[in-house]
Motif scaffolding. Sequence first.
Motif, PDB file in Angstrom:
ATOM      1  N   VAL A  90       2.033   5.696   9.874  1.00 14.45           N
ATOM      2  CA  VAL A  90       3.150   4.796   9.410  1.00 14.45           C
ATOM      3  C   VAL A  90       2.619   3.709   8.434  1.00 14.45           C
ATOM      4  CG1 VAL A  90       4.717   2.983  10.153  1.00 14.45           C
ATOM      5  CG2 VAL A  90       4.587   5.403  11.583  1.00 14.45           C
ATOM      6  N   LEU A  91       1.397   3.286   8.840  1.00 10.27           N
ATOM      7  CA  LEU A  91       0.710   2.279   8.220  1.00 10.27           C
ATOM      8  C   LEU A  91       0.465   2.717   6.405  1.00 10.27           C
ATOM      9  CD1 LEU A  91      -1.151  -0.519   8.349  1.00 10.27           C
ATOM     10  CD2 LEU A  91      -2.950   0.676   8.652  1.00 10.27           C
ATOM     11  N   LEU A  92      -0.220   4.052   6.472  1.00 10.82           N
ATOM     12  CA  LEU A  92      -0.471   4.561   5.321  1.00 10.82           C
ATOM     13  C   LEU A  92       0.638   4.954   4.603  1.00 10.82           C
ATOM     14  CD1 LEU A  92      -3.383   7.107   6.192  1.00 10.82           C
ATOM     15  CD2 LEU A  92      -3.344   4.697   5.113  1.00 10.82           C
ATOM     16  N   GLY A  93       1.639   5.185   5.164  1.00 17.35           N
ATOM     17  CA  GLY A  93       3.041   5.539   4.661  1.00 17.35           C
ATOM     18  C   GLY A  93       3.572   4.337   3.888  1.00 17.35           C
ATOM     19  N   SER A  94       3.441   3.102   4.448  1.00 17.99           N
ATOM     20  CA  SER A  94       3.796   2.042   3.998  1.00 17.99           C
ATOM     21  C   SER A  94       3.219   1.348   2.902  1.00 17.99           C
ATOM     22  CB  SER A  94       4.015   0.709   5.246  1.00 17.99           C
ATOM     23  OG  SER A  94       2.794   0.513   5.491  1.00 17.99           O
ATOM     24  N   LEU A  95       1.894   1.867   2.908  1.00 21.69           N
ATOM     25  CA  LEU A  95       0.907   1.493   1.850  1.00 21.69           C
ATOM     26  C   LEU A  95       1.490   2.074   0.609  1.00 21.69           C
ATOM     27  CD1 LEU A  95      -2.603   1.072   3.264  1.00 21.69           C
ATOM     28  CD2 LEU A  95      -1.003  -0.603   2.440  1.00 21.69           C
ATOM     29  N   GLY A 102       7.999  -1.224  -7.111  1.00 20.94           N
ATOM     30  CA  GLY A 102       8.439  -1.334  -8.447  1.00 20.94           C
ATOM     31  C   GLY A 102       9.347  -2.769  -8.135  1.00 20.94           C
ATOM     32  N   ASP A 103      10.454  -2.796  -8.946  1.00 22.44           N
ATOM     33  CA  ASP A 103      11.458  -3.921  -8.669  1.00 22.44           C
ATOM     34  C   ASP A 103      12.490  -3.469  -7.624  1.00 22.44           C
ATOM     35  OD1 ASP A 103      12.641  -2.175 -10.176  1.00 22.44           O
ATOM     36  OD2 ASP A 103      12.810  -3.394 -11.879  1.00 22.44           O
ATOM     37  N   ALA A 104      12.300  -2.936  -6.824  1.00 19.18           N
ATOM     38  CA  ALA A 104      13.232  -2.288  -5.387  1.00 19.18           C
ATOM     39  C   ALA A 104      13.903  -3.677  -4.959  1.00 19.18           C
ATOM     40  CB  ALA A 104      12.522  -1.556  -4.502  1.00 19.18           C
ATOM     41  N   GLY A 105      15.112  -3.295  -4.252  1.00 19.31           N
ATOM     42  CA  GLY A 105      15.627  -4.541  -3.526  1.00 19.31           C
ATOM     43  C   GLY A 105      14.941  -5.028  -2.376  1.00 19.31           C
ATOM     44  N   THR A 106      15.401  -6.342  -1.956  1.00 16.89           N
ATOM     45  CA  THR A 106      14.939  -6.915  -0.970  1.00 16.89           C
ATOM     46  C   THR A 106      14.849  -6.266   0.362  1.00 16.89           C
ATOM     47  OG1 THR A 106      15.876  -9.029  -1.877  1.00 16.89           O
ATOM     48  CG2 THR A 106      14.861  -9.217   0.195  1.00 16.89           C
ATOM     49  N   ALA A 107      15.736  -5.277   0.606  1.00 16.72           N
ATOM     50  CA  ALA A 107      15.978  -4.524   1.851  1.00 16.72           C
ATOM     51  C   ALA A 107      14.865  -3.711   2.000  1.00 16.72           C
ATOM     52  CB  ALA A 107      17.371  -3.844   1.918  1.00 16.72           C
ATOM     53  N   ARG A 108      14.342  -2.886   1.187  1.00 18.07           N
ATOM     54  CA  ARG A 108      13.615  -2.048   1.084  1.00 18.07           C
ATOM     55  C   ARG A 108      12.052  -2.804   1.108  1.00 18.07           C
ATOM     56  NH1 ARG A 108      11.367   2.229  -3.435  1.00 18.07           N
ATOM     57  NH2 ARG A 108       9.749   2.961  -2.257  1.00 18.07           N
ATOM     58  N   THR A 109      11.976  -3.640   0.456  1.00 16.49           N
ATOM     59  CA  THR A 109      10.779  -4.533   0.562  1.00 16.49           C
ATOM     60  C   THR A 109      10.213  -5.061   1.865  1.00 16.49           C
ATOM     61  OG1 THR A 109      11.055  -5.431  -1.855  1.00 16.49           O
ATOM     62  CG2 THR A 109       9.066  -6.402  -0.429  1.00 16.49           C
ATOM     63  N   ALA A 114       7.870  -4.236   7.346  1.00 16.75           N
ATOM     64  CA  ALA A 114       8.085  -4.251   8.588  1.00 16.75           C
ATOM     65  C   ALA A 114       7.375  -2.796   9.152  1.00 16.75           C
ATOM     66  CB  ALA A 114       9.350  -4.010   9.096  1.00 16.75           C
ATOM     67  N   ALA A 115       7.261  -1.865   8.024  1.00 20.00           N
ATOM     68  CA  ALA A 115       6.720  -0.403   8.598  1.00 20.00           C
ATOM     69  C   ALA A 115       5.204  -0.851   8.497  1.00 20.00           C
ATOM     70  CB  ALA A 115       7.106   0.587   7.622  1.00 20.00           C
ATOM     71  N   PHE A 116       4.708  -1.645   7.603  1.00 21.78           N
ATOM     72  CA  PHE A 116       3.242  -1.813   7.599  1.00 21.78           C
ATOM     73  C   PHE A 116       2.751  -2.843   9.098  1.00 21.78           C
ATOM     74  CE2 PHE A 116      -0.282  -4.703   6.734  1.00 21.78           C
ATOM     75  CZ  PHE A 116      -1.067  -3.860   6.042  1.00 21.78           C
ATOM     76  N   PHE A 117       3.515  -3.610   9.405  1.00 17.89           N
ATOM     77  CA  PHE A 117       3.098  -4.337  10.693  1.00 17.89           C
ATOM     78  C   PHE A 117       3.288  -3.367  11.723  1.00 17.89           C
ATOM     79  CE2 PHE A 117       3.401  -8.035   7.971  1.00 17.89           C
ATOM     80  CZ  PHE A 117       2.060  -8.524   8.128  1.00 17.89           C
ATOM     81  N   LEU A 118       4.489  -2.737  11.932  1.00 17.00           N
ATOM     82  CA  LEU A 118       4.442  -1.869  13.245  1.00 17.00           C
ATOM     83  C   LEU A 118       3.344  -0.799  13.145  1.00 17.00           C
ATOM     84  CD1 LEU A 118       7.073  -1.119  15.034  1.00 17.00           C
ATOM     85  CD2 LEU A 118       7.406   0.826  13.583  1.00 17.00           C
ATOM     86  N   GLY A 119       3.037  -0.023  11.980  1.00 24.25           N
ATOM     87  CA  GLY A 119       2.199   0.983  12.024  1.00 24.25           C
ATOM     88  C   GLY A 119       0.768   0.195  12.577  1.00 24.25           C
ATOM     89  N   ALA A 120       0.362  -1.074  12.208  1.00 24.05           N
ATOM     90  CA  ALA A 120      -0.791  -1.607  12.220  1.00 24.05           C
ATOM     91  C   ALA A 120      -1.065  -1.752  13.718  1.00 24.05           C
ATOM     92  CB  ALA A 120      -0.921  -2.979  11.456  1.00 24.05           C
ATOM     93  N   VAL A 121      -0.053  -2.494  14.334  1.00 20.72           N
ATOM     94  CA  VAL A 121       0.222  -2.959  16.039  1.00 20.72           C
ATOM     95  C   VAL A 121      -0.027  -1.579  16.661  1.00 20.72           C
ATOM     96  CG1 VAL A 121       1.633  -3.667  17.591  1.00 20.72           C
ATOM     97  CG2 VAL A 121       1.451  -4.988  15.325  1.00 20.72           C
TER      98      VAL A 121
END
Length: 205
Positions: A90-95, A102-109, A114-121
């Motif tokens: 999950v962590l690598l996927g979020s990276l 790019g200039d994706a919307g706020t929701a995707r950012t 969230a995926a980054f932190f979830l994967g890390a934890v």
Amino acid sequence: MAQRIDQRQQAVVSHRMTFWGSPSGNGAASWEYTGQKWVVKRPDDGNPPFQRTVRCEECGKALSYAVHSVGTTRRRRFRRLLGAYAGLAVLLGSLAGFLTLGDAGTARTVGTVAAFFLGAVLGWVCGLAAAEEKGVTGHFVGWPGPTKHDVTLVEPPPEELPELVCARCGHREEFPQGKHYRKGFVQKHYRAAVSRLENHTCGNP
Ligand SMILES: [Zn+2]
Ligand SMILES: [Zn+2]
């Protein structure tokens, strides 16, 4: 490092004395525990866990633990490792997600962060838990972080290696011995000492 799991082994049940951790050398907090010896006997593989109760000598609380077989303990450890790898994925996927933001919307950012932190934890907690898995469950044993009571498996002392003394002249070869050495280190030096003994200049040929 994963711990050694035996069908019968020494353990120490400990009671945490202080609520707050005191800083220790490696930057992590350490807690003062008092311990009492406990012999862990595991059921045969395929049998249900033994239910055991240990009375804490410090606070008098009856601690009930389930003691799992060697096979079950290995499977539990494996499942936690899978959790750790899932977290890593999950962590690598979020990276990868960050790179394509790019200039994706706020929701995707927000989702990517969230995926980054979830994967890390998930990876961190499951990885630690896999290393801590003792096949003894109850009272949060084996989950990272300070708990009121903890169970620690005691490593058996390494088997004594025979001394290397020449029967003819009494010449002795020294080698490192003691449980503070890694096993591979001792074996390597022991083999070297054996060949030194075989090739020594014998005082009494
Ligand atoms: Zn206690
Ligand atoms: Zn000799």
